[in-house]
Design an enzyme around this catalytic site. Structure first.
Site, PDB file in Angstrom:
ATOM      1  N   ASP A 107       0.865  -1.177   0.000  1.00 10.65           N
ATOM      2  CA  ASP A 107       0.000   0.000   0.000  1.00 10.65           C
ATOM      3  C   ASP A 107       0.907   1.232   0.000  1.00 10.65           C
ATOM      4  OD1 ASP A 107       0.872   0.352   2.608  1.00 10.65           O
ATOM      5  OD2 ASP A 107      -1.131   0.309   3.520  1.00 10.65           O
ATOM      6  N   HIS A 108       0.318   2.401   0.230  1.00 12.79           N
ATOM      7  CA  HIS A 108       1.094   3.641   0.196  1.00 12.79           C
ATOM      8  C   HIS A 108       2.176   3.663   1.272  1.00 12.79           C
ATOM      9  CE1 HIS A 108      -2.585   3.917   2.525  1.00 12.79           C
ATOM     10  NE2 HIS A 108      -1.953   4.746   3.349  1.00 12.79           N
TER      11      HIS A 108
ATOM     12  N   CYS B  83       3.164  -3.077   4.084  1.00 13.19           N
ATOM     13  CA  CYS B  83       2.362  -1.901   4.436  1.00 13.19           C
ATOM     14  C   CYS B  83       3.134  -1.152   5.515  1.00 13.19           C
ATOM     15  CB  CYS B  83       0.944  -2.274   4.851  1.00 13.19           C
ATOM     16  SG  CYS B  83       0.781  -3.329   6.302  1.00 13.19           S
TER      17      CYS B  83
ATOM     18  N   THR C  59       2.966  -1.276   8.852  1.00 14.70           N
ATOM     19  CA  THR C  59       3.416  -2.167   9.922  1.00 14.70           C
ATOM     20  C   THR C  59       3.586  -3.611   9.473  1.00 14.70           C
ATOM     21  OG1 THR C  59       1.130  -2.625  10.502  1.00 14.70           O
ATOM     22  CG2 THR C  59       2.213  -0.803  11.683  1.00 14.70           C
TER      23      THR C  59
ATOM     24  N   GLY D 209      -1.657  -5.193   8.864  1.00 18.70           N
ATOM     25  CA  GLY D 209      -2.887  -5.234   8.068  1.00 18.70           C
ATOM     26  C   GLY D 209      -2.770  -6.208   6.910  1.00 18.70           C
TER      27      GLY D 209
ATOM     28  N   HIS E  14       9.267 -24.251   9.230  1.00 20.77           N
ATOM     29  CA  HIS E  14       8.281 -24.911  10.092  1.00 20.77           C
ATOM     30  C   HIS E  14       6.829 -24.685   9.658  1.00 20.77           C
ATOM     31  CE1 HIS E  14      11.004 -25.479  13.892  1.00 20.77           C
ATOM     32  NE2 HIS E  14      11.568 -25.921  12.779  1.00 20.77           N
TER      33      HIS E  14
ATOM     34  N   HIS F 269       6.382 -31.151  10.914  1.00 18.27           N
ATOM     35  CA  HIS F 269       5.821 -29.838  10.583  1.00 18.27           C
ATOM     36  C   HIS F 269       4.723 -29.958   9.533  1.00 18.27           C
ATOM     37  CE1 HIS F 269       8.991 -28.226  12.991  1.00 18.27           C
ATOM     38  NE2 HIS F 269       9.900 -28.823  12.244  1.00 18.27           N
TER      39      HIS F 269
HETATM   40  C1  RB5 Z   1      -1.802   2.922   6.272  1.00 20.56           C
HETATM   41  O1  RB5 Z   1      -1.749   4.182   6.852  1.00 20.56           O
HETATM   42  C2  RB5 Z   1      -1.543   1.856   7.325  1.00 20.56           C
HETATM   43  O2  RB5 Z   1      -2.678   1.685   8.110  1.00 20.56           O
HETATM   44  C3  RB5 Z   1      -1.166   0.556   6.653  1.00 20.56           C
HETATM   45  O3  RB5 Z   1      -0.056   0.753   5.848  1.00 20.56           O
HETATM   46  C4  RB5 Z   1      -0.798  -0.601   7.560  1.00 20.56           C
HETATM   47  O4  RB5 Z   1       0.157  -0.247   8.494  1.00 20.56           O
HETATM   48  C5  RB5 Z   1      -1.909  -1.348   8.141  1.00 20.56           C
HETATM   49  O5  RB5 Z   1      -1.730  -2.348   8.853  1.00 20.56           O
END
Ligand code: RB5
Length: 146
Positions: A9-10, A66, A68, A71, A99, A134
């Site tokens: 994503d962005h 993304c 983190t 998501g 595993h 496994h």
């Molecule tokens: C986008 O702002 C952010 O929510 C997305 O990139 C991600 O971290 C979601 O889990």
């Protein structure tokens, strides 16, 4: 050589572009599922594209990025047949292939740097599923899909 589906994503666009470049330099084929330019998107829309490329056999495995990585992992794991692992260290990246037979790794571009991300990708791609005990555990994960 493996074909890697990759998407972001962005929040992960710049890291996706850098990893794609490095994968190509290493001789991997990449299947870029977007995004192509830096604009805001909903990460599940990209996660499902990469997941379907993997379950459909167009790619051997996938990388989703993304902000983190969380998501993307939640969304990708909703797709039947996908075992997506959020990785923030090289040991986990190797073990999730050995595993769990993870077929997607997810990365957080806002939580780790480019060099660590690249080391994680190499650790994952360099690992092999160990099978044996496994395999039975992964089979039980598949059974949870109903
Ligand atoms: C986008 O702002 C952010 O929510 C997305 O990139 C991600 O971290 C979601 O889990």
């Amino acid at each position: 050589m493996k074909t890697i589906a990759i998407g972001c994503d962005h929040g992960g666009f710049e890291l996706k572009e850098e990893l794609k470049k490095r994968l190509t330099e290493e001789g991997y084929a990449t299947l870029d599922q977007g995004i192509e330019t830096l604009h805001s998107v909903d990460y599940p829309d990209i996660a499902v594209k990469v997941a379907h490329a993997v379950t459909g056999g167009e790619a051997d495995c996938g990388i989703l990025i993304c902000g983190t990585g969380i998501g993307m992992s939640i969304a990708a794991n909703k797709v039947r047949g996908i075992r997506a692992a959020l990785c923030t260290d090289c040991y986990s990246a190797r073990m999730t292939k050995e595993h769990n037979d993870a077929n997607i790794i997810t990365l957080g571009a806002r939580t780790i740097g480019v060099e660590l991300a690249w080391e994680i990708v190499k650790a994952y791609l360099g690992a092999e599923f160990q099978g044996g005990r496994h395999a039975n555990r992964v089979k039980k994960i598949r059974q949870l899909e109903g």
